[in-house]
Every structure is written in C-alpha cells, then in structure tokens.
Design an enzyme around this catalytic site. Structure first.
Site, PDB file in Angstrom:
ATOM      1  CB  CYS A 161      -2.024   8.827   2.267  1.00 57.78           C
ATOM      2  SG  CYS A 161      -3.373   8.751   2.469  1.00 57.78           S
ATOM      3  CB  CYS A 190      -4.333   6.397  -4.423  1.00 60.91           C
ATOM      4  SG  CYS A 190      -4.463   4.900  -3.231  1.00 60.91           S
ATOM      5  CG  ASP A 210      -5.508   9.525  -0.268  1.00 58.59           C
ATOM      6  OD1 ASP A 210      -5.376  10.040  -0.860  1.00 58.59           O
ATOM      7  OD2 ASP A 210      -4.718   8.206  -0.339  1.00 58.59           O
ATOM      8  CB  CYS A 260      -6.230   1.902   0.193  1.00 59.43           C
ATOM      9  SG  CYS A 260      -3.897   2.364   0.290  1.00 59.43           S
TER      10      CYS A 260
END
Ligand code: FES
Length: 144
Positions: A34, A59, A36, A103
């Site tokens: 992603c 995010c 991140d 995450c």
C-alpha cells in the site's frame, strides 16, 4: 466499513505526533503493497521508554494504530513494549475492519524497529533481544 469511535478519535486527534530531536531509537517500517510508511521515535532512560512519538504517512487506520501504540508503550519498559502485539493495539482501539488489520501490524513493527535501532546504537545485536521483526502482511488496499 465501520470504524470504532476510538479509531476515529485517534485518527482525528492522534497522540504523540511529530519528529523527536535526540531520539535514542528511530524505526521506520513500510508496507510495500500500500506504500504506507510509519516512523517511530523513542527516548529511553534506564530501560524505560520515557517518550515516544511518530510520523505516519498512511491511511487513517495506520495513523490511529500508531497513535494508540505510542500510548501503550509510553512510560513502559522496553521489555513490555516488545510484548506489544498488533492484536493488543487493535483491541485497545475496539477493533479494526479485517481489511485494515495489516495497518496495525505496521505499529507493532515500528515499535520493534525503534527498539532495534536503540540497541544497535548501543552496540548490541538487536536480534538477541528483539528477535525478528514481523514481515508486512498482505495489504488489501486495492480491495477497499
Ligand atoms: Fe493502512 Fe496499508 S497501512 S492501507
């Protein structure tokens, strides 16, 4: 996708945000899928994490989990911080949607990476203390 009130609170008002000057350990981790990135800074005194801060380019769930992770390790010993799992961070946030579990893994990794850096700076092989930092888990970013 429903987020808990705690996730929304830590996303909207993240705790311990920012870079730290003269940190004793800095860890940066990222999820290649992603993109991140999470950076964690710790200040250590006598094996206790006296201060911690983070910068997360990611995010909302990544921001909320980093914020909660800093709250959970602040004032605790390094040994306690190393026991912090992504599951504990998620539980403290009253859960995350399944597609956002990865995450929270970043938060666990970031703490471990910061502690690893702390030991490296002291000339101690972090693998002996920290062990392996968990690999990023599958990111379902595209499916969101
Ligand atoms: Fe949240 Fe990957 S860290 S989408």
């Amino acid at each position: 996708m429903a987020y808990s009130e705690k996730v929304m609170d830590h996303f909207a008002n993240p705790r311990n945000v920012g870079e730290m000057e003269n940190a004793d350990g800095v860890g940066e981790v990222g999820n290649p899928k992603c993109g991140d990135i999470m950076k964690m800074y710790i200040k250590v005194d006598d094996d206790v994490i006296t201060d911690v801060s983070f910068k997360t380019f990611g995010c909302g769930a990544a921001i909320a989990t980093s914020s909660m992770a800093t709250e959970l390790v602040k004032g605790h010993t390094i040994e306690e911080a190393l026991q912090l799992t992504n599951k504990a961070v998620m539980e403290a946030l009253d859960g995350l949607p399944p597609v956002k579990v990865h995450c929270s893994v970043l938060a666990e990794q970031a703490i471990k990476a910061a502690v690893s850096d702390y030991y490296e700076r002291k000339g101690i092989d972090p693998k002996d203390v920290v062990g392996e930092i968990p690999e990023p888990i599958e990111c379902h970013f595209e499916e969101n």
